[in-house]
Design a protein around this motif. Sequence first.
Motif, mmCIF file in Angstrom:
data_model
loop_
_atom_site.group_PDB
_atom_site.id
_atom_site.type_symbol
_atom_site.label_atom_id
_atom_site.label_comp_id
_atom_site.label_asym_id
_atom_site.label_seq_id
_atom_site.Cartn_x
_atom_site.Cartn_y
_atom_site.Cartn_z
ATOM 1 N N ALA A 6 0.837 -1.163 0.045
ATOM 2 C CA ALA A 6 -0.150 -0.112 -0.048
ATOM 3 C C ALA A 6 0.940 1.276 0.185
ATOM 4 O O ALA A 6 0.459 2.315 -0.413
ATOM 5 C CB ALA A 6 -0.883 0.007 1.245
ATOM 6 N N GLU A 7 2.020 1.162 0.483
ATOM 7 C CA GLU A 7 2.776 2.317 0.568
ATOM 8 C C GLU A 7 3.812 2.400 -0.663
ATOM 9 O O GLU A 7 4.814 3.486 -0.638
ATOM 10 C CB GLU A 7 3.847 2.139 1.727
ATOM 11 C CG GLU A 7 2.870 1.943 3.149
ATOM 12 C CD GLU A 7 3.611 1.828 4.361
ATOM 13 O OE1 GLU A 7 3.127 1.875 5.506
ATOM 14 O OE2 GLU A 7 5.098 1.877 4.362
ATOM 15 N N ALA A 65 4.289 -4.343 -7.141
ATOM 16 C CA ALA A 65 5.186 -5.186 -7.572
ATOM 17 C C ALA A 65 5.035 -5.805 -9.048
ATOM 18 O O ALA A 65 3.892 -5.671 -9.509
ATOM 19 C CB ALA A 65 5.222 -6.410 -6.590
ATOM 20 N N GLY A 66 6.082 -6.217 -9.495
ATOM 21 C CA GLY A 66 5.992 -6.781 -10.944
ATOM 22 C C GLY A 66 7.457 -6.841 -11.828
ATOM 23 O O GLY A 66 7.242 -7.249 -12.958
ATOM 24 N N LEU A 67 8.281 -6.439 -11.146
ATOM 25 C CA LEU A 67 9.413 -6.525 -11.705
ATOM 26 C C LEU A 67 10.045 -8.264 -12.085
ATOM 27 O O LEU A 67 10.499 -8.417 -13.282
ATOM 28 C CB LEU A 67 10.675 -5.859 -11.231
ATOM 29 C CG LEU A 67 12.261 -5.760 -11.662
ATOM 30 C CD1 LEU A 67 12.195 -5.141 -12.988
ATOM 31 C CD2 LEU A 67 13.140 -5.322 -10.833
ATOM 32 N N ILE A 68 10.134 -8.899 -11.173
ATOM 33 C CA ILE A 68 10.390 -10.363 -11.249
ATOM 34 C C ILE A 68 9.293 -11.178 -10.929
ATOM 35 O O ILE A 68 8.550 -11.007 -9.849
ATOM 36 C CB ILE A 68 11.966 -10.614 -10.479
ATOM 37 C CG1 ILE A 68 12.853 -9.802 -10.715
ATOM 38 C CG2 ILE A 68 11.877 -12.173 -10.606
ATOM 39 C CD1 ILE A 68 13.289 -9.912 -12.147
ATOM 40 N N SER A 69 9.066 -12.153 -11.923
ATOM 41 C CA SER A 69 7.584 -12.981 -11.842
ATOM 42 C C SER A 69 8.000 -14.091 -10.648
ATOM 43 O O SER A 69 7.073 -14.539 -10.047
ATOM 44 C CB SER A 69 7.227 -13.246 -12.952
ATOM 45 O OG SER A 69 6.829 -12.308 -13.911
ATOM 46 N N SER A 70 9.024 -14.889 -11.120
ATOM 47 C CA SER A 70 9.599 -15.786 -10.286
ATOM 48 C C SER A 70 10.789 -16.062 -9.981
ATOM 49 O O SER A 70 11.751 -15.774 -11.181
ATOM 50 C CB SER A 70 8.624 -17.260 -10.979
ATOM 51 O OG SER A 70 9.357 -17.371 -12.337
ATOM 52 N N PHE A 71 11.272 -16.976 -9.371
ATOM 53 C CA PHE A 71 12.619 -17.589 -9.298
ATOM 54 C C PHE A 71 12.660 -18.873 -9.012
ATOM 55 O O PHE A 71 11.846 -19.556 -8.033
ATOM 56 C CB PHE A 71 13.211 -16.970 -7.762
ATOM 57 C CG PHE A 71 14.512 -17.487 -7.485
ATOM 58 C CD1 PHE A 71 15.780 -17.030 -8.135
ATOM 59 C CD2 PHE A 71 14.705 -18.246 -6.610
ATOM 60 C CE1 PHE A 71 16.884 -17.467 -7.842
ATOM 61 C CE2 PHE A 71 16.061 -18.976 -6.422
ATOM 62 C CZ PHE A 71 17.103 -18.307 -6.968
ATOM 63 N N THR A 120 10.236 -12.410 -16.004
ATOM 64 C CA THR A 120 9.924 -11.197 -15.856
ATOM 65 C C THR A 120 9.000 -10.961 -17.321
ATOM 66 O O THR A 120 9.555 -11.396 -18.129
ATOM 67 C CB THR A 120 10.876 -10.317 -15.802
ATOM 68 O OG1 THR A 120 10.495 -8.990 -15.721
ATOM 69 C CG2 THR A 120 11.887 -10.414 -16.595
ATOM 70 N N PRO A 121 7.993 -10.194 -17.275
ATOM 71 C CA PRO A 121 7.395 -9.831 -18.480
ATOM 72 C C PRO A 121 7.931 -8.636 -18.933
ATOM 73 O O PRO A 121 7.532 -8.025 -19.872
ATOM 74 C CB PRO A 121 5.815 -9.436 -17.889
ATOM 75 C CG PRO A 121 6.388 -8.920 -16.302
ATOM 76 C CD PRO A 121 7.203 -9.579 -15.969
ATOM 77 N N GLU A 181 7.850 -7.678 -4.009
ATOM 78 C CA GLU A 181 7.688 -6.395 -3.541
ATOM 79 C C GLU A 181 8.363 -5.487 -4.581
ATOM 80 O O GLU A 181 8.076 -4.233 -4.568
ATOM 81 C CB GLU A 181 8.354 -6.224 -2.143
ATOM 82 C CG GLU A 181 7.418 -7.010 -0.964
ATOM 83 C CD GLU A 181 8.013 -6.717 0.224
ATOM 84 O OE1 GLU A 181 9.063 -6.015 0.452
ATOM 85 O OE2 GLU A 181 7.488 -7.287 1.431
ATOM 86 N N THR A 182 9.265 -5.803 -5.302
ATOM 87 C CA THR A 182 9.913 -4.798 -6.010
ATOM 88 C C THR A 182 9.246 -4.283 -7.080
ATOM 89 O O THR A 182 8.829 -5.039 -7.904
ATOM 90 C CB THR A 182 11.399 -5.210 -6.579
ATOM 91 O OG1 THR A 182 12.021 -5.839 -5.436
ATOM 92 C CG2 THR A 182 12.219 -4.350 -7.364
ATOM 93 N N PRO A 183 9.072 -3.141 -7.217
ATOM 94 C CA PRO A 183 8.042 -2.617 -8.345
ATOM 95 C C PRO A 183 8.667 -2.503 -9.746
ATOM 96 O O PRO A 183 9.964 -2.399 -9.875
ATOM 97 C CB PRO A 183 7.634 -1.179 -7.865
ATOM 98 C CG PRO A 183 8.830 -0.613 -7.014
ATOM 99 C CD PRO A 183 9.423 -1.854 -6.458
#
Length: 513
Positions: A42-43, A47-53, A177-178, A214-216
């Motif tokens: 919320a702050e 997020a959405g930079l990396i989809s999965s590891f 990542t997309p 969390e990384t946008p």
Amino acid sequence: GAQSPSVVRKLSADEADEEIKKVSKSLSPAPKSRLSLEEEEAEMLPAGLISSFTVMSSSPLPPQQPPDKPTWVQSPEQVIVSSYPDGAGIEKLEWFLPSNMILLSPDPPSLELLAKHHSLSNVIDFSTELCVFLWTTISCGPEKNYIGALTSWVKVGGGGEDYGCGVWLPVTMCMTTPLPVVGAIRRCLVRLKNELGKTSLAETRENIRALTLETPSPVPGVLNVSVPFLKGPTIPIRLPHPNCLPPLPHGNALVSTLRLLRSVKILTALLGGMMTEQKLLFVSRNPTVRAMVCETLLALVFPCVWSFVVIPILPEQMLEFIQAPVPYILGVPGINEELASHIGPDVVVFNIDECRFMSQAAPLPLLPLPQDVRDSATSAWNELEASGGFANKKVNYTEPETKVETRFRVSLSLALSSFIKKSEELLALGPSDSSFSFANKFVQTQMFSNLVDRVDSECVFFHDLLDLLELTSGEDRGAINAGVSVLEEYGRGVETFKVPRAPKKEPAVGGGR
């Protein structure tokens, strides 16, 4: 009598996992409570930079005679050992990365050994060991996924009489990542590899969790992000404004691709094939080269957009896709007898490594681009070559696009935009005009239909280019300079959001594994 040679016995699942899970389990972060995650999201930006590891490895080997010298053995299958977030990522991800080879040797893989199955340009020297970085894409229509993978080899068992030699299984750390941020993925994976054993497992897990959950993402052309990951400087990530030219996958992608194609004639033939929606099959032993060439060509057809399947690393399980009745861009390492049986006469096969079409019949479906477009491409190629653009042969994944590369792309985009604007006029001239056949084929494509549908709402830079052509009365150099200036203006004044570092965490008592 002579002793019978010892054999490499089949490794049990427990034996194979013992060494691998020291890496994979230690890198699987503990999930964070949903409430806490929502409060943090919320702050900050979504997020959405990396989809999965994901951590992948190979199945154990079947029994076989130990080799007399270091030998690569095809792995039975690629398997996912762990994935985070659980259930995220690309379905059948293991299919889209080349099956890694198991090494039978008392020593780890050397440059000489890696060269047999991987391009040395993909090898990274960590001083203590060698790793291989690969990337690729998967796309079907507007949705695209980028995959970056770093593979190292882990010794399983102690060798000696039980094995006849050492058994080295590949362990691959993979991020998806997309976004076209291949350079950032590579930096994250290399940093992760460097920090294994140096940074506490709790801190490593927390960094992976923060990166994936969390990384946008940057807001293209509006807000850049600066991403912290483990130790070292933050990783800057930016995407061009959506009104600009489409992004390239990584630094030096344009000049590296043009160097591989060797001539403007090959470049314009392939672009013509894309704009008339042919079935294109690219061949190269290096999977990363296939991905780079495909993605760069896709960016060069602006203002058009390819809307069909793109799979630069076509899995063996999907070879029947080559017989699909629709256009596609696919990539394979080579053509054997089985694969050749799937290739129809309407498939254009281009060998990147040898820079040639692979049969006399293959180029026939490729209609030449209009002469004006070919002339502009030739002029841009010559300017790039004269400026020393081809001098640096090493790919720098994080280097920003140079001005000479931008000039090349603007020049080609101006020529294509001018052709598209005049396409109806060319059709009115009839078959007597040399550009008629190409124009007639192009206006029947889905690519042209989609461009017409979005030309007023999305193609702002396309209109900018048409305005520049009118203002400069078609004078090439003036229009190119003005186009470069427009792109520079879009990139000015973009602020950067500094993503906060993940808090350091010490391992819980009794929870060090």
